[in-house]
Write an enzyme that holds these catalytic residues in place. Structure first.
Site, PDB file in Angstrom:
ATOM      1  N   SER A  70      -8.510  -4.113  -9.368  1.00 30.75           N
ATOM      2  CA  SER A  70      -7.648  -2.969  -9.115  1.00 30.75           C
ATOM      3  C   SER A  70      -7.965  -1.930 -10.178  1.00 30.75           C
ATOM      4  CB  SER A  70      -6.176  -3.397  -9.193  1.00 30.75           C
ATOM      5  OG  SER A  70      -5.335  -2.276  -9.074  1.00 30.75           O
ATOM      6  N   ARG A  87       0.384  10.467 -14.243  1.00 27.84           N
ATOM      7  CA  ARG A  87       1.480  10.336 -13.277  1.00 27.84           C
ATOM      8  C   ARG A  87       2.434  11.524 -13.255  1.00 27.84           C
ATOM      9  NH1 ARG A  87      -2.285   7.641 -11.382  1.00 27.84           N
ATOM     10  NH2 ARG A  87      -1.995   5.409 -11.025  1.00 27.84           N
ATOM     11  N   ASP A 143       4.025   2.375 -12.534  1.00 27.99           N
ATOM     12  CA  ASP A 143       3.817   3.656 -11.866  1.00 27.99           C
ATOM     13  C   ASP A 143       4.980   4.073 -10.980  1.00 27.99           C
ATOM     14  OD1 ASP A 143       1.446   4.289 -13.037  1.00 27.99           O
ATOM     15  OD2 ASP A 143       0.181   3.527 -11.420  1.00 27.99           O
ATOM     16  N   ASP A 152      -4.148   0.589   0.279  1.00 20.47           N
ATOM     17  CA  ASP A 152      -2.689   0.645   0.248  1.00 20.47           C
ATOM     18  C   ASP A 152      -2.139   1.911   0.899  1.00 20.47           C
ATOM     19  OD1 ASP A 152      -3.184  -1.611  -1.216  1.00 20.47           O
ATOM     20  OD2 ASP A 152      -1.823  -1.113  -2.851  1.00 20.47           O
TER      21      ASP A 152
END
Length: 407
Positions: free
Chosen positions: A180, A96, A125, A16
């Site tokens: 993932s 995060r 996210d 990505d």
């Protein structure tokens, strides 16, 4: 788009973000600065540097944040005994705000016009990255390609990569697709593939950090954890840094089948999602911390913490680490840990964390003279309990008398 000259991209080097890097260059015609955080994901990060260089990136930041991650984010969270929806130890969520912090810092350092991330428009996210960035840099501009481009499937991403000569390690559909995954020192998570059906059991081959409880050693291992103001500072008498503590517990607990979780959770954006998690060290930390608090925390303080914990957990899960309400709660939580000092002994055995002892030389509120079932030499007057019970029963007795009159 023309006023965007430089963008800081949170870059992993995977499919990505490698495509996002090229897409930013082509669509925004801007310079891209890459930032890669080493938070203990266990991967070699130099390939990310090589990929970024191959795509023409001149400013590449790879930061070792493992100690900061555990010291300033994981440990404070565990002082609150934090779990989301009764099970999830927030391994992805807590990373995060740290990444957002460094995205903003590097943007300031490089005079970038915007930041960018690879989170999709369906996930949590995107919220976590952007709430953190706005809290730390109110005027920051955010580019979220998944909310802009038309590359809406893995096949389209792979076609884009092939067209632009972007090297990726990913298999075409029709072959076994990887999960993932997100990893850091606290956990590793798995989503997608067969996990999209909540009825399907995860494949044993999926798990990377833990053995199955059935395959764990037949002999348990015991650890002694020393606490100072709510944090583990030594294991089996050996002083360790925060990151060393978590890495060691991951290794030992994982080898004994501890820390697996299969969960359907409620995302902040409104949907339910199914994920599997491995958090071996965190599972031990949660049980052991509650054990040392059972000795050293006042009853009402402990109960108040338990009442506030679900709100605190939701703030972290939803991306509000940098909010004033989370910081206010943290101040209270940290103050409660001043006397959370001592030792906890745990036994790890076939997926179980068993507390076998807890001790605090200077801060224990456990008084053997009072709690004993033997003669307490007058330390506790049992006759006092009669008035205590009657006073607490008074409102219920009055209500019962009223009901009897009515009947």
């Amino acid at each position: 788009m023309n006023d965007i000259k430089k963008v800081v991209l949170a870059y992993s080097g995977g499919l990505d973000t490698s495509i996002i890097l090229k897409w930013l260059q082509d669509v925004y015609h801007c310079e891209v600065v890459t930032f890669t955080a080493d938070i203990g994901q266990g991967e070699e990060l130099e390939p990310a540097r090589a990929k970024a260089k191959a795509l023409g990136v001149k400013e590449i930041y790879i930061e070792d944040l493992r100690e900061e991650f555990v010291r300033d984010f994981v440990f404070p969270m565990f002082r609150a005994n934090t779990i989301y929806e009764g099970e999830y130890l927030l391994g992805t969520s807590i990373a995060r705000p740290l990444i957002a912090k460094y995205m903003v810092e590097i943007a300031n350092r490089t005079s970038a016009d915007a930041i960018s991330h690879g989170a999709t428009g369906k996930g949590n996210d995107q919220v976590r990255f952007e709430l953190g960035a706005y809290a730390l840099k109110p005027e920051v501009r955010v580019i979220a390609p998944w909310r802009e481009w038309d590359l809406t499937s893995r096949e389209k991403l792979l076609d884009y990569a092939e067209k632009h000569g972007i090297p990726v390690e990913y298999k075409r559909s029709g072959q076994q697709s990887p999960y993932s995954m997100d990893a850091n020192l606290l956990h590793i998570s798995y989503e997608g593939a067969v996990l999209e059906d909540p009825w399907q059991a995860p494949e044993e081959s999926m798990w990377r950090w833990t053995v199955s409880p059935e395959a764990a050693p037949d002999k348990p291992v015991e650890l002694e954890l020393r606490y100072q103001q709510g944090d583990i500072v030594a294991i089996n008498g050996q002083n360790m840094s925060p990151a060393e503590v978590l890495a060691y517990l991951n290794q030992v607990a994982g080898a004994h089948g501890i820390g697996r979780l299969d969960l359907v959770e409620n995302r902040y954006v409104g949907m339910k999602s199914r994920g599997c998690y491995e958090t071996p060290g965190g599972t031990v930390m949660l049980r052991a911390h509650r054990a040392i608090e059972s000795l050293t925390l006042d009853r009402e303080v402990a109960h108040l913490k338990d009442e506030l914990m679900p709100r605190y957990a939701s703030l972290i899960y939803n991306g509000y680490w940098w909010s004033p309400e989370r910081q206010l709660l943290q101040t209270m939580i940290d103050a409660s840990q001043a006397n959370v000092n001592g030792r906890v002994r745990v036994k790890l055995y076939k997926g179980n964390v068993i507390i076998t002892g807890r001790e605090s030389d200077s801060d224990s509120l456990f008084d053997t003279k009072i709690a004993t079932f033997e003669d307490d030499a007058g330390a506790y007057n049992q006759k006092d309990a009669e008035g205590f019970i009657k006073l607490n029963a008074l409102r219920m007795r009055i209500a019962a008398q009223l009901r009897n009159k009515r009947s």
